[in-house]
Design an enzyme around this catalytic site. Structure first.
Site, PDB file in Angstrom:
ATOM      1  N   LYS A 194     -36.607 -21.391 -40.345  1.00  0.00           N
ATOM      2  CA  LYS A 194     -34.751 -20.029 -40.747  1.00  0.00           C
ATOM      3  C   LYS A 194     -34.816 -20.983 -41.552  1.00  0.00           C
ATOM      4  CE  LYS A 194     -31.022 -20.594 -39.845  1.00  0.00           C
ATOM      5  NZ  LYS A 194     -30.345 -20.821 -40.875  1.00  0.00           N
ATOM      6  N   GLU A 241     -34.497 -34.232 -41.454  1.00  0.00           N
ATOM      7  CA  GLU A 241     -33.975 -35.232 -43.261  1.00  0.00           C
ATOM      8  C   GLU A 241     -32.740 -35.023 -43.071  1.00  0.00           C
ATOM      9  OE1 GLU A 241     -36.592 -37.227 -43.943  1.00  0.00           O
ATOM     10  OE2 GLU A 241     -38.552 -36.431 -43.555  1.00  0.00           O
ATOM     11  N   GLU A 275     -20.298 -38.169 -48.838  1.00  0.00           N
ATOM     12  CA  GLU A 275     -21.768 -37.309 -49.051  1.00  0.00           C
ATOM     13  C   GLU A 275     -21.293 -36.867 -49.627  1.00  0.00           C
ATOM     14  OE1 GLU A 275     -25.193 -34.953 -47.758  1.00  0.00           O
ATOM     15  OE2 GLU A 275     -26.601 -35.682 -48.735  1.00  0.00           O
TER      16      GLU A 275
HETATM   17  P1  NAD Z   1     -26.773 -27.772 -42.738  1.00  0.00           P
HETATM   18  O1  NAD Z   1     -26.896 -28.866 -42.024  1.00  0.00           O
HETATM   19  O2  NAD Z   1     -25.528 -26.708 -42.918  1.00  0.00           O
HETATM   20  O3  NAD Z   1     -28.123 -26.435 -42.543  1.00  0.00           O
HETATM   21  C1  NAD Z   1     -29.359 -26.883 -42.564  1.00  0.00           C
HETATM   22  C2  NAD Z   1     -29.415 -25.458 -41.769  1.00  0.00           C
HETATM   23  O4  NAD Z   1     -29.586 -25.698 -40.643  1.00  0.00           O
HETATM   24  C3  NAD Z   1     -29.720 -24.502 -42.841  1.00  0.00           C
HETATM   25  O5  NAD Z   1     -30.444 -23.309 -42.010  1.00  0.00           O
HETATM   26  C4  NAD Z   1     -28.358 -23.696 -41.385  1.00  0.00           C
HETATM   27  O6  NAD Z   1     -28.071 -22.158 -41.065  1.00  0.00           O
HETATM   28  C5  NAD Z   1     -28.576 -24.691 -39.798  1.00  0.00           C
HETATM   29  N1  NAD Z   1     -28.031 -25.424 -39.094  1.00  0.00           N
HETATM   30  C6  NAD Z   1     -26.548 -25.049 -39.246  1.00  0.00           C
HETATM   31  N2  NAD Z   1     -26.153 -25.249 -37.956  1.00  0.00           N
HETATM   32  C7  NAD Z   1     -27.135 -25.563 -37.074  1.00  0.00           C
HETATM   33  C8  NAD Z   1     -27.118 -24.900 -35.722  1.00  0.00           C
HETATM   34  N3  NAD Z   1     -25.682 -25.461 -34.756  1.00  0.00           N
HETATM   35  N4  NAD Z   1     -27.730 -25.353 -35.423  1.00  0.00           N
HETATM   36  C9  NAD Z   1     -29.773 -25.273 -36.221  1.00  0.00           C
HETATM   37  N5  NAD Z   1     -29.124 -24.768 -36.925  1.00  0.00           N
HETATM   38  C10 NAD Z   1     -27.553 -25.191 -37.733  1.00  0.00           C
HETATM   39  O7  NAD Z   1     -27.099 -28.525 -44.227  1.00  0.00           O
HETATM   40  P2  NAD Z   1     -26.832 -27.796 -45.745  1.00  0.00           P
HETATM   41  O8  NAD Z   1     -25.570 -27.562 -46.368  1.00  0.00           O
HETATM   42  O9  NAD Z   1     -27.415 -26.263 -45.777  1.00  0.00           O
HETATM   43  O10 NAD Z   1     -27.591 -28.577 -46.538  1.00  0.00           O
HETATM   44  C11 NAD Z   1     -27.187 -29.844 -47.513  1.00  0.00           C
HETATM   45  C12 NAD Z   1     -27.384 -30.776 -46.151  1.00  0.00           C
HETATM   46  O11 NAD Z   1     -28.700 -30.983 -46.152  1.00  0.00           O
HETATM   47  C13 NAD Z   1     -27.102 -32.248 -47.315  1.00  0.00           C
HETATM   48  O12 NAD Z   1     -26.510 -33.310 -46.240  1.00  0.00           O
HETATM   49  C14 NAD Z   1     -28.400 -33.091 -47.326  1.00  0.00           C
HETATM   50  O13 NAD Z   1     -28.083 -34.964 -48.027  1.00  0.00           O
HETATM   51  C15 NAD Z   1     -29.216 -32.514 -46.934  1.00  0.00           C
HETATM   52  N6  NAD Z   1     -30.443 -32.926 -47.272  1.00  0.00           N
HETATM   53  C16 NAD Z   1     -31.295 -34.437 -46.495  1.00  0.00           C
HETATM   54  C17 NAD Z   1     -32.681 -34.200 -47.187  1.00  0.00           C
HETATM   55  C18 NAD Z   1     -33.360 -34.969 -46.580  1.00  0.00           C
HETATM   56  O14 NAD Z   1     -34.780 -35.205 -46.949  1.00  0.00           O
HETATM   57  N7  NAD Z   1     -32.876 -36.043 -46.299  1.00  0.00           N
HETATM   58  C19 NAD Z   1     -33.451 -33.001 -48.068  1.00  0.00           C
HETATM   59  C20 NAD Z   1     -32.343 -31.867 -48.317  1.00  0.00           C
HETATM   60  C21 NAD Z   1     -31.112 -31.768 -47.869  1.00  0.00           C
END
Ligand code: NAD
Length: 510
Positions: free
Chosen positions: A180, A255, A388
């Site tokens: 997804k 992550e 962040e």
């Molecule tokens: P996000 O949590 O908003 O979304 C990530 C994914 O989760 C998307 O595909 C989204 O559609 C999905 N999602 C959202 N709500 C959900 C739910 N209730 N159930 C299941 N899936 C759901 O994150 P983002 O804004 O896309 O990414 C940025 C974040 O990702 C930052 O906090 C960043 O630090 C983190 N990140 C972490 C790593 C790591 O390896 N630690 C790497 C890259 C990004």
């Protein structure tokens, strides 16, 4: 701006076919450099997730994929790596169009995606278990078995690379997958699905369902047919996912976010520390989970170091991400732009001293651009120190001694990465080991050996992926206990002396 990149209609990929969402919904994906719509993307919801999970379940329970030898699966992964390499240029341009990542950095990420497939193809073939001889009577050994159907949920910051980081070990292990992708960056995922389809994997082994978190991600997490969830994204989303998957007792790898410290001692190599600090926070548009977004500088060099950072930050080249000279492109989406500029306002209000950036760059009236921004004199109580921002914003503060440096480095909820710069080897190791983080780089920028584990502590996540550690997540470890001879078995109910019963009990497991 005309993008001149051929875009096919982005569809869902389920059970080996490309198709529209069951309810016919679509959503728009935009070019962050202009905020113009690039194309409509098929949107999957609960019904599509259910069909995809059923396909992945069938492929796992009845299909050849988990039953192939690791070598056979590795052959498919290598073919995917070759296809990614052959199409690397076009894929990088597509990624730039969809995310605003500068083209040179997107090319590096596309190459890394191909490397991930090659790398995990190799690791799965070398994956060994353990064997223990227990006296003359027993031999015990372990085997790895794929867990089952995996839900892979990814963010938008380096979409293709992060997807490959999950898909490659997942498929190598023999699991089947539903990806997804993030709704703000769907395009390279569908291109990857085309390449995987051309590589001839059995239907249902790999599926892609585009859509939103609440309507596609959440049903995937809650689905009883899914065994594993590998999620990369925000900490708050990670918490929601654990709650939502609790009833079906899933295995998670999470992550999450970061606010990683860069600790700079006065005896460091000043110029290299400046280079690495600037690159570490402004590369990938600052949308980088391991960004060194808080720099802590020893008193003696504080003024000189922040002056050098300010000078360099103000010269970071912001512009069209398709231009090879661009160092910092537009942020992914207007909503994210608003969030990042909102944090810049907070930093000003909290009393941070703005030394570089802080606004939209001259000559770029549209698109989600922000200058490379530096706040000095930031302290541990400020929100810009603790939260962040996930954009091109660096905050700098000072420390007096080693203990103060460690205290401040750890004074945030996150614990993903850390960076230490010092000429004193002993102190470097001491401080690196005292930082609460999954990964610390000592006198180094973020260069990652694919064999090493990746992951965070505290609010930055749980579990480790990377190298053979990925297989601890995607595989069950089964132990086989083998009796080699006629060991003693207590004979309950049979006439036997009490000390023989005792001997048998002392060797039994719980
Ligand atoms: P996000 O949590 O908003 O979304 C990530 C994914 O989760 C998307 O595909 C989204 O559609 C999905 N999602 C959202 N709500 C959900 C739910 N209730 N159930 C299941 N899936 C759901 O994150 P983002 O804004 O896309 O990414 C940025 C974040 O990702 C930052 O906090 C960043 O630090 C983190 N990140 C972490 C790593 C790591 O390896 N630690 C790497 C890259 C990004």
């Amino acid at each position: 701006m005309s993008h001149q990149i051929p875009i096919k209609e982005p569809l869902l990929y389920i059970d080996g076919t490309f198709r529209s969402g069951a309810e016919g919904h679509t959503f728009e994906t935009i070019n962050p450099a202009t905020n113009q719509v690039i194309t409509e993307v098929a949107e999957g919801r609960t019904e599509d997730i259910d069909v995809a999970v059923q396909a992945a379940r069938r492929a796992f329970d009845e299909g050849p994929w988990p039953r192939m030898t690791p070598r056979e699966r590795a052959g498919y992964l290598t073919a995917i790596a070759e296809a990614l390499e052959a199409n690397g240029h076009e894929i990088a341009r597509l990624e730039v169009l969809d995310t605003g990542l500068p083209i040179k950095q997107a090319q590096g990420q596309a190459a890394r995606a191909a490397q991930n497939f090659r790398f995990f193809a190799r690791v799965i073939q070398d994956l060994g278990g353990t064997a223990q001889r227990f006296g003359d009577e027993f031999l015990n050994y372990t085997i790895h078995k794929p867990v089952g159907v995996a839900g892979l949920i990814t963010p938008w910051n380096t979409p293709l690379m992060l997807e490959s980081w999950k898909i490659a070990p997942c498929l190598a292990s023999g699991c089947t997958a539903i990806l997804k992708p993030a709704e703000w960056s769907p395009l390279t995922a569908i291109r990857l699905a085309e390449l995987i389809d051309e590589a001839g994997l059995p239907p249902g082994v790999f599926n892609v369902v585009h859509g939103f978190g609440e309507t596609a991600g959440a049903p995937l997490v809650a689905h009883p047919g899914v065994n594993l969830i590998s999620f990369t994204g925000e900490t708050t989303t990670g918490k929601a996912i654990i709650k939502n998957g609790a009833d079906s007792l899933k295995r998670y790898s999470l992550e999450l976010g970061g606010k990683s410290p860069v600790v700079v001692f006065s005896d460091c190599d000043f110029d290299r520390a400046v280079d690495a600090t600037i690159f570490g926070v402004f590369s990938l548009n600052g949308e980088r989970c391991t960004a060194g977004s808080r720099v802590l500088i020893e008193d003696a060099i504080y003024d000189d170091f922040v002056t050098a950072l300010a000078e360099r930050a103000s010269r970071v080249r912001v512009g069209d991400p398709q231009d090879p000279d661009t160092e910092l492109g537009p942020l992914i989406h207007p909503e994210h732009h608003q969030r990042v500029t909102g944090y810049i306002d907070i930093g000003r209000r909290e009393g941070g001293r703005l030394l570089a950036g802080g606004k939209r760059p001259e000559g770029l009236p549209e698109g989600n651009y922000v200058e490379a921004t530096l706040f000095a004199d930031v302290t541990t109580d400020m929100r810009v120190f603790k939260e962040e921002i996930f954009g091109p914003v660096l905050v700098a503060g000072r420390f007096s001694d080693e203990a103060d440096a460690v205290h401040q480095a750890n004074a945030v909820p996150y614990g993903l990465a850390g960076y230490v710069w010092t000429g004193d080897a002993g102190r470097g190791h001491r401080v690196a080991q005292s930082i609460d983080a999954g990964m610390v780089w000592l006198n180094s920028q973020n260069v990652r050996d694919l064999r090493m584990p990746f992951g965070g502590v505290k609010s930055s996540g749980m579990g480790r992926e990377g190298g053979h550690y990925s297989f601890e997540f995607y595989c069950e470890l089964e132990t086989i206990h083998v009796a080699l001879g006629e060991h003693h078995i207590p004979r309950f109910g049979a006439p036997e002396s009490p000390d023989q019963v005792e001997k048998g009990m002392s060797q039994s497991s719980a």
